[in-house]
Design a protein around this motif. Structure first.
Motif, PDB file in Angstrom:
ATOM      1  N   VAL A 382      46.416 107.427  17.946  1.00  0.00           N
ATOM      2  CA  VAL A 382      45.530 106.750  16.984  1.00  0.00           C
ATOM      3  C   VAL A 382      45.848 107.211  15.566  1.00  0.00           C
ATOM      4  O   VAL A 382      45.921 106.401  14.628  1.00  0.00           O
ATOM      5  N   HIS A 383      46.060 108.508  15.390  1.00  0.00           N
ATOM      6  CA  HIS A 383      46.388 109.021  14.058  1.00  0.00           C
ATOM      7  C   HIS A 383      47.691 108.383  13.560  1.00  0.00           C
ATOM      8  O   HIS A 383      47.782 107.954  12.390  1.00  0.00           O
ATOM      9  N   PHE A 384      48.692 108.325  14.435  1.00  0.00           N
ATOM     10  CA  PHE A 384      49.977 107.734  14.065  1.00  0.00           C
ATOM     11  C   PHE A 384      49.818 106.254  13.716  1.00  0.00           C
ATOM     12  O   PHE A 384      50.312 105.782  12.687  1.00  0.00           O
ATOM     13  N   PHE A 385      49.125 105.502  14.584  1.00  0.00           N
ATOM     14  CA  PHE A 385      48.992 104.065  14.377  1.00  0.00           C
ATOM     15  C   PHE A 385      48.278 103.758  13.067  1.00  0.00           C
ATOM     16  O   PHE A 385      48.693 102.865  12.310  1.00  0.00           O
ATOM     17  N   LEU A 386      47.218 104.491  12.775  1.00  0.00           N
ATOM     18  CA  LEU A 386      46.493 104.242  11.530  1.00  0.00           C
ATOM     19  C   LEU A 386      47.367 104.565  10.321  1.00  0.00           C
ATOM     20  O   LEU A 386      47.327 103.860   9.304  1.00  0.00           O
ATOM     21  N   ALA A 387      48.180 105.630  10.447  1.00  0.00           N
ATOM     22  CA  ALA A 387      49.069 105.980   9.337  1.00  0.00           C
ATOM     23  C   ALA A 387      50.079 104.880   9.071  1.00  0.00           C
ATOM     24  O   ALA A 387      50.426 104.595   7.922  1.00  0.00           O
ATOM     25  N   VAL A 388      50.553 104.218  10.136  1.00  0.00           N
ATOM     26  CA  VAL A 388      51.500 103.122   9.970  1.00  0.00           C
ATOM     27  C   VAL A 388      50.795 101.862   9.475  1.00  0.00           C
ATOM     28  O   VAL A 388      51.238 101.203   8.524  1.00  0.00           O
ATOM     29  N   ALA A 389      49.696 101.523  10.124  1.00  0.00           N
ATOM     30  CA  ALA A 389      49.020 100.263   9.816  1.00  0.00           C
ATOM     31  C   ALA A 389      48.432 100.239   8.410  1.00  0.00           C
ATOM     32  O   ALA A 389      48.346  99.175   7.785  1.00  0.00           O
ATOM     33  N   LEU A 390      48.041 101.403   7.902  1.00  0.00           N
ATOM     34  CA  LEU A 390      47.404 101.451   6.588  1.00  0.00           C
ATOM     35  C   LEU A 390      48.373 101.793   5.477  1.00  0.00           C
ATOM     36  O   LEU A 390      47.988 101.942   4.327  1.00  0.00           O
ATOM     37  N   ARG A 391      49.666 101.935   5.830  1.00  0.00           N
ATOM     38  CA  ARG A 391      50.666 102.296   4.847  1.00  0.00           C
ATOM     39  C   ARG A 391      51.521 101.070   4.502  1.00  0.00           C
ATOM     40  O   ARG A 391      51.879 100.287   5.374  1.00  0.00           O
ATOM     41  N   GLY A 392      51.873 100.897   3.250  1.00  0.00           N
ATOM     42  CA  GLY A 392      52.711  99.781   2.852  1.00  0.00           C
ATOM     43  C   GLY A 392      54.138  99.954   3.345  1.00  0.00           C
ATOM     44  O   GLY A 392      54.557 101.049   3.747  1.00  0.00           O
ATOM     45  N   ALA A 393      54.903  98.885   3.304  1.00  0.00           N
ATOM     46  CA  ALA A 393      56.296  98.944   3.730  1.00  0.00           C
ATOM     47  C   ALA A 393      57.116  99.758   2.728  1.00  0.00           C
ATOM     48  O   ALA A 393      57.016  99.557   1.528  1.00  0.00           O
ATOM     49  N   VAL A 394      57.903 100.683   3.231  1.00  0.00           N
ATOM     50  CA  VAL A 394      58.801 101.487   2.386  1.00  0.00           C
ATOM     51  C   VAL A 394      60.142 101.577   3.077  1.00  0.00           C
ATOM     52  O   VAL A 394      60.264 101.369   4.281  1.00  0.00           O
ATOM     53  N   ASN A 408      48.901 116.761  11.872  1.00  0.00           N
ATOM     54  CA  ASN A 408      48.109 116.181  12.956  1.00  0.00           C
ATOM     55  C   ASN A 408      47.079 117.174  13.468  1.00  0.00           C
ATOM     56  O   ASN A 408      47.068 118.348  13.078  1.00  0.00           O
ATOM     57  N   TRP A 409      46.239 116.709  14.364  1.00  0.00           N
ATOM     58  CA  TRP A 409      45.157 117.541  14.890  1.00  0.00           C
ATOM     59  C   TRP A 409      44.662 116.950  16.205  1.00  0.00           C
ATOM     60  O   TRP A 409      45.008 115.841  16.588  1.00  0.00           O
ATOM     61  N   HIS A 410      43.811 117.719  16.930  1.00  0.00           N
ATOM     62  CA  HIS A 410      43.139 117.194  18.121  1.00  0.00           C
ATOM     63  C   HIS A 410      41.854 117.975  18.332  1.00  0.00           C
ATOM     64  O   HIS A 410      41.664 119.058  17.766  1.00  0.00           O
ATOM     65  N   ASN A 411      40.963 117.431  19.159  1.00  0.00           N
ATOM     66  CA  ASN A 411      39.763 118.170  19.535  1.00  0.00           C
ATOM     67  C   ASN A 411      39.661 118.243  21.049  1.00  0.00           C
ATOM     68  O   ASN A 411      40.281 117.460  21.773  1.00  0.00           O
ATOM     69  N   ASP A 412      38.885 119.216  21.535  1.00  0.00           N
ATOM     70  CA  ASP A 412      38.696 119.439  22.974  1.00  0.00           C
ATOM     71  C   ASP A 412      37.220 119.324  23.351  1.00  0.00           C
ATOM     72  O   ASP A 412      36.743 119.995  24.266  1.00  0.00           O
ATOM     73  N   SER A 413      36.486 118.461  22.645  1.00  0.00           N
ATOM     74  CA  SER A 413      35.046 118.345  22.883  1.00  0.00           C
ATOM     75  C   SER A 413      34.713 117.611  24.175  1.00  0.00           C
ATOM     76  O   SER A 413      33.603 117.741  24.696  1.00  0.00           O
ATOM     77  N   PHE A 414      35.666 116.839  24.689  1.00  0.00           N
ATOM     78  CA  PHE A 414      35.435 116.065  25.909  1.00  0.00           C
ATOM     79  C   PHE A 414      35.974 116.858  27.095  1.00  0.00           C
ATOM     80  O   PHE A 414      36.982 117.550  26.969  1.00  0.00           O
ATOM     81  N   PRO A 415      35.339 116.800  28.281  1.00  0.00           N
ATOM     82  CA  PRO A 415      35.857 117.533  29.445  1.00  0.00           C
ATOM     83  C   PRO A 415      37.310 117.178  29.726  1.00  0.00           C
ATOM     84  O   PRO A 415      37.705 116.010  29.691  1.00  0.00           O
ATOM     85  N   GLY A 416      38.133 118.183  29.992  1.00  0.00           N
ATOM     86  CA  GLY A 416      39.553 117.980  30.237  1.00  0.00           C
ATOM     87  C   GLY A 416      39.813 117.121  31.462  1.00  0.00           C
ATOM     88  O   GLY A 416      39.060 117.146  32.443  1.00  0.00           O
ATOM     89  N   SER A 417      40.911 116.363  31.416  1.00  0.00           N
ATOM     90  CA  SER A 417      41.256 115.485  32.531  1.00  0.00           C
ATOM     91  C   SER A 417      41.855 116.245  33.698  1.00  0.00           C
ATOM     92  O   SER A 417      41.843 115.768  34.832  1.00  0.00           O
ATOM     93  N   PHE A 418      42.407 117.423  33.434  1.00  0.00           N
ATOM     94  CA  PHE A 418      43.064 118.206  34.468  1.00  0.00           C
ATOM     95  C   PHE A 418      42.218 119.425  34.811  1.00  0.00           C
ATOM     96  O   PHE A 418      41.519 119.967  33.967  1.00  0.00           O
ATOM     97  N   PHE A 419      42.313 119.849  36.088  1.00  0.00           N
ATOM     98  CA  PHE A 419      41.617 121.068  36.488  1.00  0.00           C
ATOM     99  C   PHE A 419      42.085 122.225  35.604  1.00  0.00           C
ATOM    100  O   PHE A 419      43.269 122.317  35.311  1.00  0.00           O
TER     101      PHE A 419
END
Length: 488
Positions: A382-394, A408-419
């Motif tokens: 999502v971070h990557f896509f927004l950076a591309v979509a909101l940036r002009g052509a260069v 970049n960054w991430h959060n761990d507020s949601f329960p992990g998908s893996f044990f």
């Protein structure tokens, strides 16, 4: 033109501790399904392995490296602790919330001690009178009296406790918690006397023979924290390979061995200089476990492919003859508990983190992108896509590389998908390049910020085609130095 990222360093899968120990001895010992905890008897003659997937404990004769007995347990055994005299084994049984006590002379059950939900790891005091058991789902530690086999106390610790260890003099128990802290418990009063900041997602511990230092593996930040037990402070953080797990000290204390489940290596740390002096491949027959990778391809006609292969390693999974690819293991992410959004139910498409992505403009595919990374995949993308979509052509097209390179960054507020499905509410892990001003503001707003290395978040790669000009572009991640962007 294509872009490739490989492999992932973000899986939070429990380590194959029994296999790692066998590799170090030059042998591969078949045990039960999903081995997680392993402990040697005091005389070193036998090893006991908790097999969470098959609800058993395997007993290994270390002279012959063969399994000589298999003991049935309750649902979800995760760890084994053995009494100092070698007569009893205490098995933490996660799903049933028990500690099972076994007589090691006969390998038979003595009793089951109810401790409550989420029994994860166990440690016996040097005098053998008590057992400390972490309970991951209740943020607590249960204290067992071995004379009566009853729970005599409960200690509240950090969020998501996993590893526990007792100092050689028996005066302190140290508990690692997913919340980023290590709790020091006074065993005389069973109270927390210090909360020590470690790295990102601390999980397991080792203690020096003199009790002066505790070593903590941090799965999230891929580091080993060194704690001074005299001051209960972290004095160093040593960088290792991805996803460090069970640490083990050499008998002379000169070296710490840290298995890394990401690249399947063991990092050897010189405890005097606190530096990694070697990384050893744990498999001597040339095989590798593999890990998640991602590949994107685009051609001149605008055909786009985005793929994130994972969970079906060629060396371990059967290939479907008519299709030519192996079965996957991604259903490990589904929950067996009924009534949850991701419960394993017939006819339902369970949520997974494998999310290769295509972007369309006015109905026309223009970009393929993705990343390895477990629960971080959708965040980074999502971070990557927004950076591309909101940036002009260069530079004649979409600035893919700039979006990949952005802090970049991430959060761990949601329960992990893996044990073991840990979570850290309010946490956010950022690259140091994001800047002190942003970090300070996040903390002011109440976020629990972990500052990682400058280039540590994300494994993204992407390809694109401008439908108006036909110009092809690609970008690969510099993080980890394993991504490539190639065109011809």
């Amino acid at each position: 033109m294509f872009a490739l990222a490989s492999p992932s360093s973000q899986h939070a899968r429990a380590p194959y501790a029994a296999l790692n120990a066998a590799f170090a001895a030059g042998a591969v010992i078949p045990v039960g399904n999903t081995p997680e905890g392993i402990t040697l008897t005091p005389d070193g003659a036998r090893a006991y392995v908790a097999n969470r997937g098959s609800n058993t404990v395997s007993v290994i004769d270390t002279a012959t490296n063969t399994v000589i007995d298999t003991i049935a347990t309750g649902a979800g055994p995760t760890d084994v602790a053995i009494s100092p005299d070698g007569t009893r084994a205490y098995v933490a049984v996660f799903d049933d919330g028990l500690v099972s006590v076994f007589d090691l002379a006969s390998n038979t059950l003595v009793t089951d001690i109810p401790v409550g939900a989420g029994a994860t790891m166990a440690a016996v005091t040097p005098d053998g009178t008590r057992v400390y058991v972490t309970r991951q789902t209740t943020d607590s530690v249960s204290v067992i009296d071995t004379a009566t086999n009853t729970v005599t106390g409960t200690v509240t610790v950090g969020t998501g406790p996993t590893g526990v260890i007792v100092t050689p003099d028996g005066t302190r128990a140290y508990v690692a918690s997913f919340s980023g802290s290590v709790s020091a418990i006074d065993t005389a009063t069973d109270t927390v006397v210090a909360t020590i900041l470690a790295g990102d997602v601390p999980i397991l511990l080792a203690v020096s023979s003199d009790g002066a230092r505790v070593y903590v593996t941090n799965a999230g930040s891929s580091t080993v924290s060194v704690i001074d037990t005299a001051t209960n402070t972290t004095t160093d953080n040593i960088g290792v390979s991805a996803q460090p797990r069970f640490p083990a000290l050499s008998p002379d204390g000169a070296h710490l061995y840290v298995p890394n489940s990401g690249p399947d290596t063991v990092s050897v740390i010189d405890t005097a200089t606190r530096t990694v002096v070697e990384n050893i491949s744990v498999d001597r027959n040339g095989a590798t476990r593999g890990d998640t990778c991602h590949i994107d391809v685009v051609d001149r006609w605008g055909n786009l492919v985005s793929a994130t292969p994972s969970g079906g390693w060629l060396q371990s999974n059967p290939v479907v003859p008519a299709l030519g690819f192996p079965l996957g293991t991604r259903l490990q992410m589904a929950w067996l508990e009924e009534g949850l959004p991701n419960s394993l139910t017939p006819g339902r498409r369970p949520r997974t983190t494998l999310t290769p992505s295509l972007a369309l403009r006015d109905g026309v595919p223009v970009m393929a992108f993705g990343t390895p990374g477990g629960d971080q995949q959708d965040q980074w993308q999502v971070h990557f896509f927004l950076a591309v979509a909101l940036r002009g052509a260069v530079r004649g097209g979409l600035d893919l590389q700039g979006a990949v390179d952005a802090p970049n960054w991430h959060n761990d507020s949601f329960p992990g998908s893996f044990f073991p499905r840990g979570m850290r509410p309010g946490s956010v892990t950022v690259e140091s390049r994001i800047g002190d001003g942003v970090i300070d503001e996040l903390r002011r707003r109440g976020h629990h910020v972990t500052v990682g290395d400058a280039w540590s978040e994300g494994r993204l790669c992407a390809v694109a085609r401008d439908p108006e000009t036909g110009v092809l572009s690609a970008a690969a991640n510099p993080r980890g130095m394993q991504g490539y962007a190639v065109g011809r």
